[in-house]
Design an enzyme around this catalytic site. Sequence first.
Site, PDB file in Angstrom:
ATOM      1  N   HIS A 151       0.847  -1.191   0.000  1.00  8.44           N
ATOM      2  CA  HIS A 151       0.000   0.000   0.000  1.00  8.44           C
ATOM      3  C   HIS A 151       0.884   1.243   0.000  1.00  8.44           C
ATOM      4  O   HIS A 151       2.091   1.166   0.245  1.00  8.44           O
ATOM      5  CB  HIS A 151      -0.942   0.013   1.220  1.00  8.44           C
ATOM      6  CG  HIS A 151      -0.253   0.099   2.543  1.00  8.44           C
ATOM      7  ND1 HIS A 151      -0.131  -0.972   3.405  1.00  8.44           N
ATOM      8  CD2 HIS A 151       0.373   1.133   3.159  1.00  8.44           C
ATOM      9  CE1 HIS A 151       0.528  -0.598   4.476  1.00  8.44           C
ATOM     10  NE2 HIS A 151       0.853   0.671   4.357  1.00  8.44           N
TER      11      HIS A 151
HETATM   12  P1  TYD Z   1      -2.346  -4.033   7.456  1.00  8.33           P
HETATM   13  O1  TYD Z   1      -2.572  -2.670   6.906  1.00  8.33           O
HETATM   14  O2  TYD Z   1      -2.820  -5.205   6.674  1.00  8.33           O
HETATM   15  O3  TYD Z   1      -0.811  -4.236   7.794  1.00  8.33           O
HETATM   16  P2  TYD Z   1       0.442  -4.184   6.785  1.00  8.33           P
HETATM   17  O4  TYD Z   1       0.320  -2.915   6.017  1.00  8.33           O
HETATM   18  O5  TYD Z   1       1.629  -4.218   7.677  1.00  8.33           O
HETATM   19  O6  TYD Z   1       0.391  -5.380   5.898  1.00  8.33           O
HETATM   20  O7  TYD Z   1      -2.984  -4.067   8.912  1.00  8.33           O
HETATM   21  C1  TYD Z   1      -3.416  -5.265   9.536  1.00  8.33           C
HETATM   22  C2  TYD Z   1      -4.662  -4.979  10.360  1.00  8.33           C
HETATM   23  O8  TYD Z   1      -4.349  -4.121  11.459  1.00  8.33           O
HETATM   24  C3  TYD Z   1      -5.734  -4.291   9.553  1.00  8.33           C
HETATM   25  O9  TYD Z   1      -6.983  -4.858   9.933  1.00  8.33           O
HETATM   26  C4  TYD Z   1      -5.688  -2.853  10.005  1.00  8.33           C
HETATM   27  C5  TYD Z   1      -5.166  -2.963  11.419  1.00  8.33           C
HETATM   28  N1  TYD Z   1      -4.372  -1.808  11.879  1.00  8.33           N
HETATM   29  C6  TYD Z   1      -4.844  -1.015  12.909  1.00  8.33           C
HETATM   30  O10 TYD Z   1      -5.956  -1.224  13.443  1.00  8.33           O
HETATM   31  N2  TYD Z   1      -4.083   0.012  13.342  1.00  8.33           N
HETATM   32  C7  TYD Z   1      -2.875   0.287  12.810  1.00  8.33           C
HETATM   33  O11 TYD Z   1      -2.206   1.251  13.235  1.00  8.33           O
HETATM   34  C8  TYD Z   1      -2.393  -0.528  11.723  1.00  8.33           C
HETATM   35  C9  TYD Z   1      -1.068  -0.251  11.071  1.00  8.33           C
HETATM   36  C10 TYD Z   1      -3.171  -1.581  11.292  1.00  8.33           C
END
Ligand code: TYD
Length: 137
Positions: free
Chosen positions: A51
């Site tokens: 992302h």
């Molecule tokens: P995700 O965006 O998939 O992580 P990455 O970019 O590292 O692959 O996030 C995983 C889950 O955690 C998703 O359901 C969103 C949640 N999340 C939060 O609630 N707060 C946060 O600060 C972050 C980074 C993720």
Amino acid sequence: MESNYKLVDFKTLGDDRGSLIAIEEGYNAPFDIKRVYYIFDTKQGVERGFHAHINLEQIAIVVKGSCTFVLDDGAQREDIKLTSPNQGLYIKGLIWREMKDFSPDCVLVVLASEHYDESDYIRDYDKFLKEVKNEED
Ligand code: TYD
């Protein structure tokens, strides 16, 4: 917004007991730290991220172990391997990011300038490229 990223070296405060690093907004963090999250116990072979953010500044620090960030500004991709708690990867603006090659003991701490906000995410690579082009125009 101008996009950029860079590796920053943190000063290590050490004595015969060991090492300590402090990160303070306005000193070695160039933004107000509103959120801290960390990624650990990552399973072997997992790749995360995929992302970009519209409006977020972050500093990623591997406080234990190692992992690799793939950063893509829409024109070039670069692999940056983080192996030391003495270094942080500062990321600002429209940068597509992927994380891979997590060592089993990797603890990746991220300091962020904003609260979690799903509407700030671009999770589609083609949409990311369009946003980069819009910024250039
Ligand atoms: P995700 O965006 O998939 O992580 P990455 O970019 O590292 O692959 O996030 C995983 C889950 O955690 C998703 O359901 C969103 C949640 N999340 C939060 O609630 N707060 C946060 O600060 C972050 C980074 C993720």
